[in-house]
Design an enzyme around this catalytic site. Structure first.
Site, PDB file in Angstrom:
ATOM      1  N   HIS A 281       0.847  -1.188   0.000  1.00  0.00           N
ATOM      2  CA  HIS A 281       0.000   0.000   0.000  1.00  0.00           C
ATOM      3  C   HIS A 281       0.887   1.243   0.000  1.00  0.00           C
ATOM      4  O   HIS A 281       2.099   1.175   0.210  1.00  0.00           O
ATOM      5  CB  HIS A 281      -0.954   0.022   1.193  1.00  0.00           C
ATOM      6  CG  HIS A 281      -0.254   0.030   2.525  1.00  0.00           C
ATOM      7  ND1 HIS A 281       0.493   1.095   2.995  1.00  0.00           N
ATOM      8  CD2 HIS A 281      -0.177  -0.928   3.490  1.00  0.00           C
ATOM      9  CE1 HIS A 281       0.984   0.811   4.183  1.00  0.00           C
ATOM     10  NE2 HIS A 281       0.604  -0.414   4.521  1.00  0.00           N
TER      11      HIS A 281
ATOM     12  N   ASP B 288      -4.180 -19.559  11.922  1.00  0.00           N
ATOM     13  CA  ASP B 288      -3.054 -20.143  12.654  1.00  0.00           C
ATOM     14  C   ASP B 288      -3.198 -19.873  14.149  1.00  0.00           C
ATOM     15  O   ASP B 288      -3.259 -18.710  14.578  1.00  0.00           O
ATOM     16  CB  ASP B 288      -1.744 -19.549  12.143  1.00  0.00           C
ATOM     17  CG  ASP B 288      -0.531 -20.300  12.634  1.00  0.00           C
ATOM     18  OD1 ASP B 288      -0.148 -20.103  13.799  1.00  0.00           O
ATOM     19  OD2 ASP B 288       0.028 -21.084  11.848  1.00  0.00           O
TER      20      ASP B 288
ATOM     21  N   SER C   3       1.904  -5.306   7.103  1.00  0.00           N
ATOM     22  CA  SER C   3       1.651  -4.928   5.712  1.00  0.00           C
ATOM     23  C   SER C   3       2.818  -5.345   4.824  1.00  0.00           C
ATOM     24  O   SER C   3       3.972  -5.046   5.122  1.00  0.00           O
ATOM     25  CB  SER C   3       1.454  -3.418   5.596  1.00  0.00           C
ATOM     26  OG  SER C   3       0.311  -2.999   6.287  1.00  0.00           O
TER      27      SER C   3
END
Length: 425
Positions: free
Chosen positions: A226, A354, A369
């Site tokens: 991003h 998980d 990210s």
């Protein structure tokens, strides 16, 4: 007569319904109209008695040994046109688009990011000795980037301070606002501390993110997934910078309404890992030192990058760091994929499954990210954002869009890193 017609309609309805469940008709469901593949792929194309390949690249291989499928592969990019015949009569065309396979090394390493803007960014105003802000009075706005003073370029807050220190009267600021540049004339009163514009500016942003992938031959890398924006203005930062190895010192777990966060720091004893050349809606891009990157861990062998149409709901793995510099795999599930024919963000939605990642981080946290997503042995995307209402879920962007990001603009989904201090000018 009316009863006979009703009986005929009912019988016709039954016949049509039964025909829909007949094997030849059910077979229609498996006949695709468009297929995307790479030169690394072998695909099974459903076949009927009238199957034939009308057109294909020279290096296309087709195996007809299976009675209901044809095993198709091609070592050359191009277009393959296939014709089937339904019921032996009705032609059904399938178009296969073959792209050159692309392989990269999956990242997952924690990286320190230092991004410098092309010029100081206005993040606020302050009053000078006359009780006002000269820059605000001249219609300078928060988010404007100052490129020059009286046509002399300035890149940093310090250079801006030095450029106006001894100015008297009016000065001309060249600013960039969005995609446009303009000149603004600012009357500057002299003070005991020199001339002042009455603004706060910032010229750099720092933080910790995750490396997504890199090309072992060229050193080209992608990270974050991003765009980076300024924490105060929310505007994308236009500039370049450097990337460094980082270490994760702790994780603050996310909760509903409270996104969690990786806590990390630069490894200052290390040399620069790479140069950041671009800050885009699909992440940051540049060139890195491949040998130095190998030393930080992660996978060693290149894997294929999936085409957007090859990503599907189901199990997958993300690679990221929870402690120190150790890259580890964690199980996730891709819940939804967008059929994007042109580059766009928010390509997929994933859920963390998980147990250890849920226990330690509560799911997806800030600093994750760029964490690469791998499915079916291919790099399919990168984690980009967490759902504030549900930290176990978040968005991802297709890795293919990151690999082919150049020249595609859209309304960016950006995230602010930890910004440097603002300076009064």
């Amino acid at each position: 007569m009316a009863g006979w017609l009703r009986a005929l309609k009912f019988a016709s309805l039954i016949a049509v319904t039964l025909a829909c469940f007949a094997p030849p008709v059910r077979h229609l469901e498996t006949l695709p109209t468009n297929i995307d593949m790479t030169t690394d792929d072998d695909i099974l194309v459903p076949r009927t008695s009238g199957f034939r390949i009308i057109h294909s690249p020279e290096q296309t291989r087709s195996d007809f040994s299976h009675p209901t499928f044809v095993d198709l592969s091609s070592q050359q990019p191009g277009e393959v046109d296939i014709q089937n015949r339904v019921f032996g009569l009705i032609p059904w065309h399938t178009h296969v688009h073959v792209e050159q396979a692309e392989r990269v090394i999956v990242g997952g390493q924690a990286v320190g990011i230092r991004l410098s803007s092309m010029g100081p960014i206005v993040v606020g105003f302050h009053r000078t000795s006359d009780g006002s802000s000269p820059a605000a009075n001249a219609h300078v706005e928060i988010g404007d980037m100052i490129l020059s003073v009286d046509k002399h370029p300035v890149r940093t807050a310090t250079e801006l301070q030095q450029a106006i220190r001894d100015k008297r009267g009016s000065i001309v600021l060249t600013i960039q606002r969005g995609q446009r540049k303009r000149d603004v004339v600012v009357p500057v009163p002299a003070t005991a501390n020199g001339s002042q514009l009455g603004i706060y500016v910032r010229d750099k942003t720092v933080g910790v993110g995750t490396l997504t992938f890199y090309n072992p031959q060229t050193g080209a890398f992608a990270a974050l997934g991003h765009m980076i924006s300024d924490v105060d203005t929310g505007r994308p930062i236009v500039g370049q910078g450097a990337m460094y190895p980082a270490v994760i010192t702790g994780v603050q777990a996310g909760k509903i309404g409270e996104p969690g966060e990786k806590k990390g720091m630069f490894v200052h004893s290390s040399r620069e890992l790479g140069h950041i050349a671009e800050n885009t809606p699909y992440g940051i891009f540049g060139k890195l030192d491949v040998a130095a990157c190998h030393a930080t861990g992660g996978l060693r062998e290149p894997i294929p990058v999936a085409l957007p149409t090859q990503v599907h709901p189901g199990p997958a793995v993300i690679y990221t760091v929870l402690h120190g510099q150790k890259v580890e795999p964690f199980q996730v599930r891709i819940e939804n994929t967008s059929r994007q024919r042109t580059p766009s963000t928010k390509s997929l939605i994933l859920r963390v499954t998980d147990p250890r990642l849920l226990s330690t981080a509560g799911g997806i946290v800030q600093g994750m990210s760029g964490s690469p997503i791998v499915q079916d042995g291919k790099l399919v995307g990168a984690v980009t954002h967490v759902f504030v209402s549900d930290p176990t879920r978040g968005y991802g962007v297709y890795a293919y869009w990151m690999l082919h990001h150049t020249g595609h603009d859209e309304e960016p989904a950006s995230t602010a890193l930890t910004s440097g201090p603002a300076k009064a000018v």
